[in-house]
Design a protein around this motif. Structure first.
Motif, PDB file in Angstrom:
ATOM      1  N   ALA A 290       0.826  -1.209   0.000  1.00 26.24           N
ATOM      2  CA  ALA A 290       0.000   0.000   0.000  1.00 26.24           C
ATOM      3  C   ALA A 290       0.861   1.259   0.000  1.00 26.24           C
ATOM      4  N   LYS A 291       1.906   1.268   0.811  1.00 28.73           N
ATOM      5  CA  LYS A 291       2.802   2.425   0.884  1.00 28.73           C
ATOM      6  C   LYS A 291       3.562   2.611  -0.426  1.00 28.73           C
ATOM      7  N   LEU A 292       4.032   1.512  -0.987  1.00 27.75           N
ATOM      8  CA  LEU A 292       4.781   1.607  -2.246  1.00 27.75           C
ATOM      9  C   LEU A 292       3.871   2.058  -3.383  1.00 27.75           C
ATOM     10  N   ALA A 293       2.638   1.562  -3.412  1.00 29.62           N
ATOM     11  CA  ALA A 293       1.692   1.969  -4.457  1.00 29.62           C
ATOM     12  C   ALA A 293       1.418   3.460  -4.388  1.00 29.62           C
ATOM     13  N   GLU A 294       1.250   3.997  -3.189  1.00 24.53           N
ATOM     14  CA  GLU A 294       1.023   5.437  -3.028  1.00 24.53           C
ATOM     15  C   GLU A 294       2.221   6.237  -3.518  1.00 24.53           C
ATOM     16  N   PHE A 295       3.420   5.765  -3.193  1.00 30.03           N
ATOM     17  CA  PHE A 295       4.617   6.459  -3.660  1.00 30.03           C
ATOM     18  C   PHE A 295       4.712   6.433  -5.180  1.00 30.03           C
ATOM     19  N   LEU A 296       4.530   5.274  -5.777  1.00 31.98           N
ATOM     20  CA  LEU A 296       4.636   5.157  -7.231  1.00 31.98           C
ATOM     21  C   LEU A 296       3.580   5.989  -7.938  1.00 31.98           C
ATOM     22  N   ASP A 297       2.398   6.053  -7.346  1.00 35.06           N
ATOM     23  CA  ASP A 297       1.293   6.792  -7.955  1.00 35.06           C
ATOM     24  C   ASP A 297       1.586   8.288  -8.038  1.00 35.06           C
ATOM     25  N   SER A 298       2.517   8.744  -7.222  1.00 36.85           N
ATOM     26  CA  SER A 298       2.836  10.179  -7.196  1.00 36.85           C
ATOM     27  C   SER A 298       4.146  10.510  -7.912  1.00 36.85           C
ATOM     28  N   HIS A 299       4.839   9.495  -8.446  1.00 34.21           N
ATOM     29  CA  HIS A 299       6.141   9.739  -9.058  1.00 34.21           C
ATOM     30  C   HIS A 299       5.992  10.110 -10.532  1.00 34.21           C
ATOM     31  N   SER A 300       6.749  11.088 -10.965  1.00 32.96           N
ATOM     32  CA  SER A 300       6.604  11.608 -12.325  1.00 32.96           C
ATOM     33  C   SER A 300       7.107  10.656 -13.407  1.00 32.96           C
ATOM     34  N   LYS A 348      18.603  -1.728  -6.145  1.00 29.71           N
ATOM     35  CA  LYS A 348      19.645  -2.288  -5.285  1.00 29.71           C
ATOM     36  C   LYS A 348      19.080  -3.266  -4.241  1.00 29.71           C
ATOM     37  N   LEU A 349      17.801  -3.118  -3.929  1.00 27.29           N
ATOM     38  CA  LEU A 349      17.184  -3.959  -2.912  1.00 27.29           C
ATOM     39  C   LEU A 349      16.233  -4.984  -3.521  1.00 27.29           C
ATOM     40  N   ALA A 350      15.343  -4.545  -4.376  1.00 26.41           N
ATOM     41  CA  ALA A 350      14.388  -5.452  -5.010  1.00 26.41           C
ATOM     42  C   ALA A 350      15.122  -6.414  -5.939  1.00 26.41           C
ATOM     43  N   LEU A 351      14.759  -7.684  -5.854  1.00 25.66           N
ATOM     44  CA  LEU A 351      15.380  -8.693  -6.708  1.00 25.66           C
ATOM     45  C   LEU A 351      14.638  -8.790  -8.030  1.00 25.66           C
ATOM     46  N   ARG A 360      11.052 -11.399   0.295  1.00 22.88           N
ATOM     47  CA  ARG A 360      11.817 -10.360  -0.384  1.00 22.88           C
ATOM     48  C   ARG A 360      10.982  -9.722  -1.476  1.00 22.88           C
ATOM     49  N   THR A 361      11.190  -8.443  -1.735  1.00 23.69           N
ATOM     50  CA  THR A 361      10.492  -7.774  -2.824  1.00 23.69           C
ATOM     51  C   THR A 361      11.119  -8.187  -4.148  1.00 23.69           C
ATOM     52  N   LEU A 362      10.251  -8.579  -5.098  1.00 21.81           N
ATOM     53  CA  LEU A 362      10.693  -9.071  -6.397  1.00 21.81           C
ATOM     54  C   LEU A 362      10.045  -8.232  -7.486  1.00 21.81           C
ATOM     55  N   ALA A 363      10.782  -7.965  -8.546  1.00 21.58           N
ATOM     56  CA  ALA A 363      10.249  -7.155  -9.645  1.00 21.58           C
ATOM     57  C   ALA A 363      10.761  -7.693 -10.970  1.00 21.58           C
ATOM     58  N   LEU A 364       9.933  -7.556 -12.015  1.00 21.74           N
ATOM     59  CA  LEU A 364      10.361  -7.997 -13.345  1.00 21.74           C
ATOM     60  C   LEU A 364       9.604  -7.251 -14.435  1.00 21.74           C
ATOM     61  N   PRO A 365      10.162  -7.216 -15.659  1.00 20.04           N
ATOM     62  CA  PRO A 365       9.449  -6.648 -16.799  1.00 20.04           C
ATOM     63  C   PRO A 365       8.439  -7.666 -17.309  1.00 20.04           C
ATOM     64  N   VAL A 366       7.179  -7.304 -17.382  1.00 17.22           N
ATOM     65  CA  VAL A 366       6.105  -8.272 -17.627  1.00 17.22           C
ATOM     66  C   VAL A 366       6.059  -8.770 -19.065  1.00 17.22           C
ATOM     67  N   ALA A 367       5.957  -7.831 -20.021  1.00 15.70           N
ATOM     68  CA  ALA A 367       5.700  -8.209 -21.415  1.00 15.70           C
ATOM     69  C   ALA A 367       6.806  -9.066 -22.011  1.00 15.70           C
ATOM     70  N   SER A 368       8.029  -8.824 -21.603  1.00 15.17           N
ATOM     71  CA  SER A 368       9.165  -9.521 -22.204  1.00 15.17           C
ATOM     72  C   SER A 368       9.570 -10.789 -21.464  1.00 15.17           C
ATOM     73  N   THR A 369       8.843 -11.140 -20.400  1.00 13.10           N
ATOM     74  CA  THR A 369       9.195 -12.347 -19.637  1.00 13.10           C
ATOM     75  C   THR A 369       7.993 -13.288 -19.506  1.00 13.10           C
ATOM     76  N   ASP A 399      10.601   2.077   4.650  1.00 12.21           N
ATOM     77  CA  ASP A 399      11.423   3.200   4.188  1.00 12.21           C
ATOM     78  C   ASP A 399      12.542   2.724   3.270  1.00 12.21           C
ATOM     79  N   ASP A 400      13.132   1.584   3.592  1.00  6.29           N
ATOM     80  CA  ASP A 400      14.199   1.052   2.743  1.00  6.29           C
ATOM     81  C   ASP A 400      13.662   0.667   1.376  1.00  6.29           C
ATOM     82  N   LEU A 401      12.479   0.085   1.363  1.00  4.54           N
ATOM     83  CA  LEU A 401      11.870  -0.359   0.117  1.00  4.54           C
ATOM     84  C   LEU A 401      11.539   0.825  -0.790  1.00  4.54           C
ATOM     85  N   ILE A 402      10.890   1.821  -0.232  1.00  3.89           N
ATOM     86  CA  ILE A 402      10.527   2.998  -1.027  1.00  3.89           C
ATOM     87  C   ILE A 402      11.779   3.740  -1.485  1.00  3.89           C
ATOM     88  N   SER A 403      12.777   3.790  -0.645  1.00  2.00           N
ATOM     89  CA  SER A 403      14.032   4.453  -1.007  1.00  2.00           C
ATOM     90  C   SER A 403      14.673   3.797  -2.221  1.00  2.00           C
TER      91      SER A 403
END
Length: 414
Positions: A290-300, A348-351, A360-369, A399-403
């Motif tokens: 929820a916190k990360l979604a709010e941050f991303l929603d406000s990022h340019s 640096k933190l998200a795998l 652990r927080t995990l992230a990937l590019p959707v369309a190409s994977t 805070d570490d995650l959003i950073s």
């Protein structure tokens, strides 16, 4: 432990549900492949289902049965069957129940591998209609004389569409259809399948139930809401005295036994242990998401965020009604000119990994994977863009995650 809180039940479930010998808190890992019977008649009776027991660990073992008991108790079903993976649970079950000439109505927003399996069903002669399951009227429009079931996910991966569970449940009940639901993204801490008349509930135990990325497994739970006497494909051999067990019996025999996608005893033990902290982990997962979604929603550098906890999500109100929280999965699109590959490489933190429900927080590019095998048209119908990044949010300090996301995205802001 009726009347106790969910976490209390989970922590004590193995000891209370299975009552292991010698006062053990967990059912011991049973690694034996075979089971000896001093009386040949006892072996015959177990084979024929007249007595409870194990004959060969491909079909059952003490460790896996103990986990099945816990999962069934958790969902208040009539029985559960575990498999080696979540995909094995889905594929083995559907191949055990359906045959050439049947018709299924299926969510168009399915996880990539699940959708691939439904394409396999098409190739062997099962008719599949993909629909937008956020509105049950679309399912009603797809009904045919040979329709036998509806399959959906509660919360879609990766675009987070929320199925019209109430409408789908009513439709399936009206037409005596098998209502099949994958609740991997919304485990029992978030979602109660029996509130929505689900027939068969699927879950990848690999994800939130396990939580640590160290074991593979899946389960199907019969929630007890299907009248199996009205389902045309239960073989007479499996029509025992207890009609509520007909479906599970056929799944065990034609699915688990014949296809052999058996959960290992060690993995079963890992999931039993993982369940003890499911509530606490999910609470932290969801809070961070929820916190990360709010941050991303406000990022340019971010064009759009897909998370049901945001008020601008198309099914935000429905998610608030159906679920106790909004989940730990989100996706976001980047503005034009920002590369999803470069954004991920700066993390640096998200795998960067293809998995979900981890600590652990995990992230990937959707369309190409994970949706690479789908055409541009298919991805567009699912709401997947070329720049989409999917995030499975973990339990790190918020805070570490959003950073971490901030330092990556900020580098693309001029």
């Amino acid at each position: 432990m009726s009347g106790k809180g969910f976490t209390t039940q989970c922590v004590h479930s193995d000891g209370n549900v299975n009552q292991p010998a010698h006062g053990a808190a967990h059912e011991p890992i049973s690694a034996s492949v075979l089971f000896n019977y001093e009386s040949a008649q006892d072996l015959v009776d177990v084979f024929q289902g007249k007595k409870v027991g194990h004959v060969y660990s491909r079909s059952s073992s003490g460790s896996v049965s103990a986990l099945q008991n816990i999962l069934n108790e958790m969902e208040q079903g009539v029985g559960a069957v575990c498999f080696a993976t979540g995909m094995a649970a889905i594929s083995s079950t559907l191949l055990a129940l359906f045959r050439q000439g049947d018709h299924l109505i299926v969510s168009r927003y399915l996880f990539g591998n699940t959708r691939s399996f439904f394409n396999t069903l098409i190739r062997i002669g099962i008719d599949i209609t993909l629909v937008d399951i956020t509105d049950a009227s679309n399912v009603a429009d797809a009904l045919k004389p040979n329709t036998l079931g509806v399959f959906t996910e509660t919360l879609a991966n990766p675009v987070t569409q929320v199925a019209d569970m109430k409408g789908l449940s009513s439709f399936c009940r009206e037409h005596d259809l098998l209502f099949m639901v994958d609740s991997t993204m919304t485990p029992r801490t978030m979602f109660n399948a029996n509130d929505f008349g689900v027939s068969l509930l699927f879950s990848s135990l690999t994800k939130y139930v396990g939580g640590h990325g160290n074991a593979l497994g899946g389960v199907v739970v019969d929630c007890g809401n299907m009248n199996w006497a009205k389902f045309p494909h239960i073989l007479p051999l499996y029509q025992g005295d207890d009609e509520k067990q007909w479906g599970l019996t056929q799944i065990k025999k034609l699915g688990l036994r014949d296809f052999g996608a058996t959960l290992s005893p060690h993995a079963a033990h890992m999931f039993s242990v993982g369940l003890e902290t499911l509530s606490m982990r999910m609470e932290r997962n969801c809070k961070n998401a929820a916190k990360l979604a709010e941050f991303l929603d406000s990022h340019s550098a971010v064009k759009k965020v897909y998370y049901p906890g945001l008020s601008n999500h198309p099914q935000h109100g429905r998610a608030a009604e159906y679920f106790s929280d909004f989940g730990a999965l989100l996706s976001f699109d980047l503005v034009e000119g920002v590369s999803e590959i470069e954004v991920l490489d700066k993390m640096k933190l998200a795998l960067c990994a293809t998995h979900l429900g981890d600590n652990r927080t995990l992230a990937l590019p959707v369309a190409s994977t994970i949706f690479f095998e789908n055409s541009d048209e298919e991805r567009a119908a699912m709401g997947i863009t070329d720049s989409m990044i999917r995030v499975s949010v973990g339990i790190e300090d918020t805070d570490d995650l959003i950073s971490d996301f901030k330092q990556s995205l900020d580098s693309f802001v001029k």
